[in-house]
Design a protein around this motif. Structure first.
Motif, mmCIF file in Angstrom:
data_model
loop_
_atom_site.group_PDB
_atom_site.id
_atom_site.type_symbol
_atom_site.label_atom_id
_atom_site.label_comp_id
_atom_site.label_asym_id
_atom_site.label_seq_id
_atom_site.Cartn_x
_atom_site.Cartn_y
_atom_site.Cartn_z
ATOM 1 N N ASN A 24 0.812 -1.219 0.000
ATOM 2 C CA ASN A 24 0.000 0.000 0.000
ATOM 3 C C ASN A 24 0.845 1.269 0.000
ATOM 4 O OD1 ASN A 24 -2.415 -1.384 0.045
ATOM 5 N ND2 ASN A 24 -2.577 -1.406 2.269
ATOM 6 N N TYR B 243 0.067 5.417 -1.228
ATOM 7 C CA TYR B 243 0.184 6.605 -0.383
ATOM 8 C C TYR B 243 1.290 7.531 -0.890
ATOM 9 C CZ TYR B 243 -2.833 4.067 2.851
ATOM 10 O OH TYR B 243 -3.880 3.394 3.421
ATOM 11 N N VAL C 28 0.003 9.804 -3.509
ATOM 12 C CA VAL C 28 -0.732 10.960 -2.979
ATOM 13 C C VAL C 28 0.236 12.068 -2.574
ATOM 14 C CG1 VAL C 28 -2.255 11.760 -1.122
ATOM 15 C CG2 VAL C 28 -2.679 9.541 -2.227
ATOM 16 N N GLY D 255 -3.129 4.047 6.552
ATOM 17 C CA GLY D 255 -3.669 5.381 6.299
ATOM 18 C C GLY D 255 -3.363 6.341 7.432
ATOM 19 N N TYR E 193 -0.753 9.451 7.299
ATOM 20 C CA TYR E 193 -1.211 10.786 7.709
ATOM 21 C C TYR E 193 -0.210 11.412 8.685
ATOM 22 C CZ TYR E 193 -4.066 14.362 10.031
ATOM 23 O OH TYR E 193 -4.535 15.536 10.564
ATOM 24 N N ASN F 116 -6.764 3.084 -5.056
ATOM 25 C CA ASN F 116 -7.823 3.520 -4.148
ATOM 26 C C ASN F 116 -7.583 4.943 -3.619
ATOM 27 O OD1 ASN F 116 -10.314 2.739 -2.828
ATOM 28 N ND2 ASN F 116 -9.173 2.763 -0.917
ATOM 29 N N PRO F 117 -6.365 5.280 -3.151
ATOM 30 C CA PRO F 117 -6.148 6.659 -2.693
ATOM 31 C C PRO F 117 -6.340 7.692 -3.799
ATOM 32 C CG PRO F 117 -4.413 5.207 -1.869
ATOM 33 C CD PRO F 117 -5.172 4.431 -2.893
ATOM 34 N N GLN G 20 -4.581 16.110 0.417
ATOM 35 C CA GLN G 20 -3.662 14.975 0.500
ATOM 36 C C GLN G 20 -3.805 14.218 1.820
ATOM 37 O OE1 GLN G 20 0.250 16.635 -0.135
ATOM 38 N NE2 GLN G 20 0.201 16.201 -2.324
ATOM 39 N N THR H 147 -7.190 12.580 2.254
ATOM 40 C CA THR H 147 -7.366 11.439 1.356
ATOM 41 C C THR H 147 -6.879 10.154 2.000
ATOM 42 O OG1 THR H 147 -7.270 12.730 -0.692
ATOM 43 C CG2 THR H 147 -6.606 10.425 -0.827
ATOM 44 N N VAL H 148 -5.677 10.191 2.614
ATOM 45 C CA VAL H 148 -5.143 8.953 3.212
ATOM 46 C C VAL H 148 -5.995 8.513 4.395
ATOM 47 C CG1 VAL H 148 -2.796 9.356 2.404
ATOM 48 C CG2 VAL H 148 -3.478 10.248 4.637
ATOM 49 N N ALA I 190 -9.281 6.845 3.084
ATOM 50 C CA ALA I 190 -9.086 5.508 2.519
ATOM 51 C C ALA I 190 -9.205 4.421 3.578
ATOM 52 C CB ALA I 190 -7.720 5.425 1.837
ATOM 53 N N THR I 191 -9.111 4.770 4.849
ATOM 54 C CA THR I 191 -9.088 3.753 5.908
ATOM 55 C C THR I 191 -10.417 3.030 6.134
ATOM 56 O OG1 THR I 191 -9.490 5.429 7.627
ATOM 57 C CG2 THR I 191 -7.197 4.916 7.109
#
Length: 493
Positions: free
Chosen positions: A62, A66, A69, A185, A189, A293-294, A304, A307-308, A311-312
């Motif tokens: 993943n 990220y 992003v 996520g 962040y 997905n992000p 930004q 967004t992360v 996604a969680t």
């Protein structure tokens, strides 16, 4: 009917252990308290290590999404389909290493092998933070695939080596979890708040890689290679572990001579083809979820850092659904295929919502569709547990683990190519491919269910109900019979 229907884990088992005992003919009794103690010790050591290994595998995969992003595409000057190819090239390395893994898994200590692979891929992940162009990133992504290739088939072997059939789905849900999607996520962040001299995406790779190296070294020294070599079992418990697992009739040792006949048996087995079809569908969906997905969620207009975080919930849906449904199968037998099919259809419904709804006028509903696609992980968990449960023979088990990983790699190579840069951030072709993949998974589950039911009825009619299952299970551990050769074997579904 499940193989374990004749006796539950709490029943007392009395049997001759033969070679597993200090001398031939020694009878060992397994009491309820001893069985619970064996499970508890295994759950306290083996399962947490498996969970850590697979969580890191998810987290590392993943990381690229990220990183996208946080600007890796601009900083590395990625153009056109370069990002999609970075997603795919990981699985070229993964695919290249699978057949060597088929041989290595029957020759080397499995605990040590997993530890070495984790350590090497952690080192490679740290090197991702040093790359500044497509060529460097692609090279390291290929190596990451090579080093991660063994982990999934090894986890499937661990499942069948340490747990009874009815215990395997829940443990599979634990180690093949989506906690990394939730934690990743939140961690990304937090990393996004670092005000350092490096771009944020470089910190993601360096921090993830350092954690992976530490866990790899830990697993190398702590994870046993089999129940008979478990440092946390006494000599008596090592013998009793074989008795407890005998009803699986799949064996607990992996150091057997490579048997090509078992490979050909798997290739002729229609149930294996259902497994592979589901794996292909899952892999196409997984490619979209882990890599895009992000970016899809960013297209809804979030910043930004938000967004992360947004996604969680999808990973949380997958985690809660997987844990809940697999827990139910522990108490209600032969529900795995049913949940496999239902979860595939729910995920397909989510893909339809994302594909058809206008984001400008129905953003919340479209986002809900993204989260419903989190059910994609549930069929995969049940498919993996069924493959472990219903496959006997050391080479056949290893081959199934490797072949699933091969199909998984192929799907993850193909999947990103449906996400065209010129269609960002809606990606209609990519979402459409995920919709079709969910349908494939559901169809595979229906076919697998039918094949298991029909074969069990045929065996009951021809050979009668299984007798002396525990004793025969101990003999299987020595004779290396496959599920097809063993007439007392009944398939779980």
């Amino acid at each position: 009917m499940d193989n374990h229907s004749a006796s539950k884990p709490e029943d007392m088992v009395s049997t001759e252990i033969g070679r597993a005992s200090p001398g031939p003919g020694v009878v060992e009794d397994l009491t309820k308290a001893q069985a619970r103690r064996l499970v508890l010790k295994t759950d306290l050591v083996v399962t947490p290590l498996a969970v850590l290994a697979m969580t890191l595998a998810f987290l590392d995969k993943n990381a690229l999404g990220y990183a996208a992003v946080f600007g890796i595409r601009d900083d590395a000057n990625l153009k056109g389909q370069d990002y999609s190819w970075l997603s795919s090239i990981f699985y070229f390395g993964y695919l290249a290493m699978e057949f060597p893994n088929l041989w290595l898994m029957t020759k080397v200590p499995i605990g040590k092998y997993i530890g070495v692979c984790l350590t090497l891929w952690g080192i490679s992940l740290c090197f991702m933070g040093l790359c500044h162009n497509f060529a460097g990133l692609a090279t390291i992504r290929f190596l990451l695939g090579v080093f991660e290739a063994a982990v999934l088939p090894c986890m499937m072997l661990l499942n069948s080596m340490w747990y009874r059939k009815e215990e395997q789905p829940l443990r599979t849900a634990f180690w093949y979890n989506t906690f990394a999607g939730v934690f990743g996520g939140i961690l990304s962040y937090a990393i996004g708040k670092i005000n350092g001299s490096l771009p944020t995406w470089k910190y993601i790779f360096i921090i993830y890689g350092s954690i992976t190296i530490f866990i790899g070294v830990l697993i190398f020294f702590v994870l046993p290679d089999s129940p008979s070599k478990a440092w946390f079992f006494t000599d008596q418990e090592k013998r009793l572990a074989l008795v407890r697992l005998a009803e699986n009739q799949t064996g607990v040792e992996t150091h057997q001579r490579f048997n090509a006949k078992q490979v050909f048996e798997a290739l002729r087995d229609p149930k294996c083809w259902c497994i592979w079809l589901c794996a292909l569908g899952y892999a196409v969906v997984n490619a979209g979820v882990t890599n895009f997905n992000p970016l899809i969620i960013a297209g809804y207009g979030f910043s930004q850092t938000k967004t992360v975080l947004m996604a969680t919930p999808q990973a949380a849906v997958a985690m809660v659904a997987g844990a809940t449904l697999t827990a139910i199968t522990f108490w209600v037998p032969n529900m795995r295929c049913i949940f496999w099919i239902i979860a595939s259809l729910i995920g397909m419904g989510g893909a339809i919502m994302v594909h058809l709804l206008n984001v400008d006028t129905h953003r919340d509903a479209s986002l809900a569709g993204v989260y419903l696609m989190g059910f994609y992980n549930v069929p995969w968990v049940f498919m993996l547990s069924l493959s472990s449960t219903n496959t006997a023979g050391a080479t056949k088990k290893s081959f199934m683990g490797v072949s699933i990983a091969v199909v998984y790699a192929v799907g993850n190579i193909v999947g990103p190519q449906f996400f065209l840069q010129e269609q960002a951030p809606r990606y209609p072709l990519g979402i459409g491919s995920m919709l079709c993949a969910f349908a494939m998974m559901a169809a595979a589950g229906i076919a697998y269910y039918a094949l298991c039911v029909v074969e069990n009825k045929r065996r009951d009619a021809q050979y009668g109900k299984p007798q002396d299952v525990v004793q025969h299970g101990l003999e299987v551990n020595r004779s290396d019979e496959t599920d097809k050769q063993n007439h007392t074997f009944r398939y779980t579904y």
